[in-house]
Design a protein around this motif. Structure first.
Motif, PDB file in Angstrom:
ATOM      1  N   TYR A 337       0.833  -1.190   0.000  1.00 44.65           N
ATOM      2  CA  TYR A 337       0.000   0.000   0.000  1.00 44.65           C
ATOM      3  C   TYR A 337       0.873   1.248   0.000  1.00 44.65           C
ATOM      4  O   TYR A 337       1.985   1.254   0.542  1.00 44.65           O
ATOM      5  CB  TYR A 337      -0.911   0.031   1.230  1.00 44.65           C
ATOM      6  N   ASN A 354      -4.889   6.480  -0.346  1.00 46.41           N
ATOM      7  CA  ASN A 354      -4.162   5.263   0.014  1.00 46.41           C
ATOM      8  C   ASN A 354      -4.691   4.100  -0.820  1.00 46.41           C
ATOM      9  O   ASN A 354      -5.843   3.701  -0.670  1.00 46.41           O
ATOM     10  CB  ASN A 354      -4.330   4.968   1.512  1.00 46.41           C
ATOM     11  N   TYR A 355      -3.859   3.598  -1.701  1.00 54.94           N
ATOM     12  CA  TYR A 355      -4.253   2.489  -2.564  1.00 54.94           C
ATOM     13  C   TYR A 355      -3.153   1.450  -2.624  1.00 54.94           C
ATOM     14  O   TYR A 355      -1.976   1.729  -2.351  1.00 54.94           O
ATOM     15  CB  TYR A 355      -4.571   2.982  -3.980  1.00 54.94           C
ATOM     16  N   ARG A 356      -3.554   0.252  -3.025  1.00 55.39           N
ATOM     17  CA  ARG A 356      -2.591  -0.849  -3.137  1.00 55.39           C
ATOM     18  C   ARG A 356      -1.958  -0.843  -4.520  1.00 55.39           C
ATOM     19  O   ARG A 356      -2.633  -0.643  -5.532  1.00 55.39           O
ATOM     20  CB  ARG A 356      -3.287  -2.187  -2.902  1.00 55.39           C
TER      21      ARG A 356
END
Length: 381
Positions: A337, A354-356
């Protein structure tokens, strides 16, 4: 020749030993992604005479593999597959795929099966496992790379330790199904709460020789992220964002077709009414990629996974980030992440997203000194 950001090496597919360092005629393309084969492409000069002879010696699909490096970090590595010399220039383009491709070329059977004494339809070729999903993923690869009675299974692979405890997931893999190791592994990653899998290449030295090996990383279900939070700042380490919305695969109910015929066909089923309650119409999908499955709970697990994947407001994000700015390439992996700080973007509100990171890559259109991040993004407003 112009100085290149990247270097490339040729190594033995079966031992991992580096055979040659390569001259590159252009910066390479490469892609590494969780639960996916990945791969890349390089272009090398053909200098004629002994130089071209040497290229012909190593440009042998599957026997030899390519590794693309940025400094000491191996971005992607795996077997050579296609190649093509240019018709009007002294250049050769060589494509390669990630380690997973080798597993796609192997039939899954019990590693103790002996073809000299039993057919593939014999029960001795079958595999029956009851365990956690991460341990099942490990067992699938172990059975495909440690054959006891067939030659050629060894690969430069580091398997993780078996996780403690006993899971209750059941998988039966009859040898007569002749499914590939890679297919069965990918199916495990696709089920509800299935583990992330990444074959991470790395460079090591032993006995004065360099080797490229591959670590099998298995999540439970997500890959473990060590160290502090990753952060990329817009207009600084985060150079650009491209965003595309696409509802063509969106669904809030999934039917997963299993084994059987007509009215006797097994189906997995899952639904989520969250979007329907918010004003969306009913959106069904039929997943026909698991027609050999005969366990109802497994089919339902795939259906839940399909709804989780396709039952949101999807957006495709690709972030262009500097390869050498903090955090640099090599300090993170697909599956981790990251925070993306956005200001004054023409589409997105200011904020911290917030992203993977599903994948890291470089294409011909990637700016020099940068890499691309493929992100698991969901539109929230």
């Amino acid at each position: 020749m112009a100085e290149r950001e990247y270097t490339a090496v040729v190594y033995s597919t079966t031992s991992g030993r580096v055979i040659y360092d390569l001259d590159l005629a252009d910066d390479p393309e490469w892609s590494a992604r969780i639960n996916d084969v990945g791969g890349g492409r390089i272009t090398v000069p053909l200098q004629g005479g002994a130089g071209t002879t040497r290229v012909r010696e190593w440009c042998v699909p599957l026997r030899y593999s390519l590794g693309v490096l940025l400094g000491d970090h191996v971005c992607q590595a795996g077997p050579i597959v296609p190649y093509a010399p240019a018709t009007d220039k002294r250049l050769l383009t060589v494509g390669f795929k990630g380690f997973w491709e080798l597993l796609n070329r192997r039939v899954l059977h019990n590693k103790a099966w002996n073809p000299a004494s039993a057919k593939i339809t014999d029960p001795s070729a079958d595999i029956a496992i009851t365990d956690s999903l991460p341990n099942i993923a490990r067992a699938i690869v172990d059975h495909g790379t440690t054959w006891q009675n067939r030659p050629g299974s060894f690969l430069p692979l580091d398997l993780p330790a078996v996780l403690p405890g006993t899971g209750t997931n059941v998988r039966n893999y009859p040898g007569y199904e002749t499914a590939s190791v890679g297919q069965r592994l990918q199916e495990i990653t696709q089920v509800d709460s299935g583990p992330d899998v990444l074959f991470q290449p790395y460079l090591t030295t032993s006995g004065g020789f360099r080797y490229i090996r591959h670590r099998m990383l298995i999540g439970n279900p997500l890959l473990v992220q060590l160290g502090g939070a990753l952060k990329f700042d817009y207009r600084s380490s985060l150079v650009a964002l491209s965003i595309a919305g696409d509802g063509s695969n969106q669904a809030n109910t999934a039917f997963v077709k299993g084994s059987g015929n007509e009215a006797g066909t097994l189906f997995g089923y899952a639904t989520d009414t969250t979007l329907i309650d918010a004003g969306w119409p009913a959106l069904d999908m039929v997943d026909a990629s698991h027609t050999s499955a005969s366990v109802q709970s497994t089919l339902d697990g795939w259906a839940r996974a399909d709804v989780a994947l396709y039952g949101t407001q999807p957006e495709q994000w690709q972030a262009v980030v500097r390869a050498d700015a903090a955090p640099p390439v090599g300090s993170y992996s697909p599956g981790h992440y990251a925070d993306y700080s956005v200001k004054n973007h023409h589409w997105l509100p200011n904020g911290l997203y917030n992203y993977r990171i599903l994948g890291v890559s470089r294409s011909s259109g990637t700016p020099r000194g940068c890499v691309d991040h493929q992100l698991q993004a969901v539109r929230t407003g």
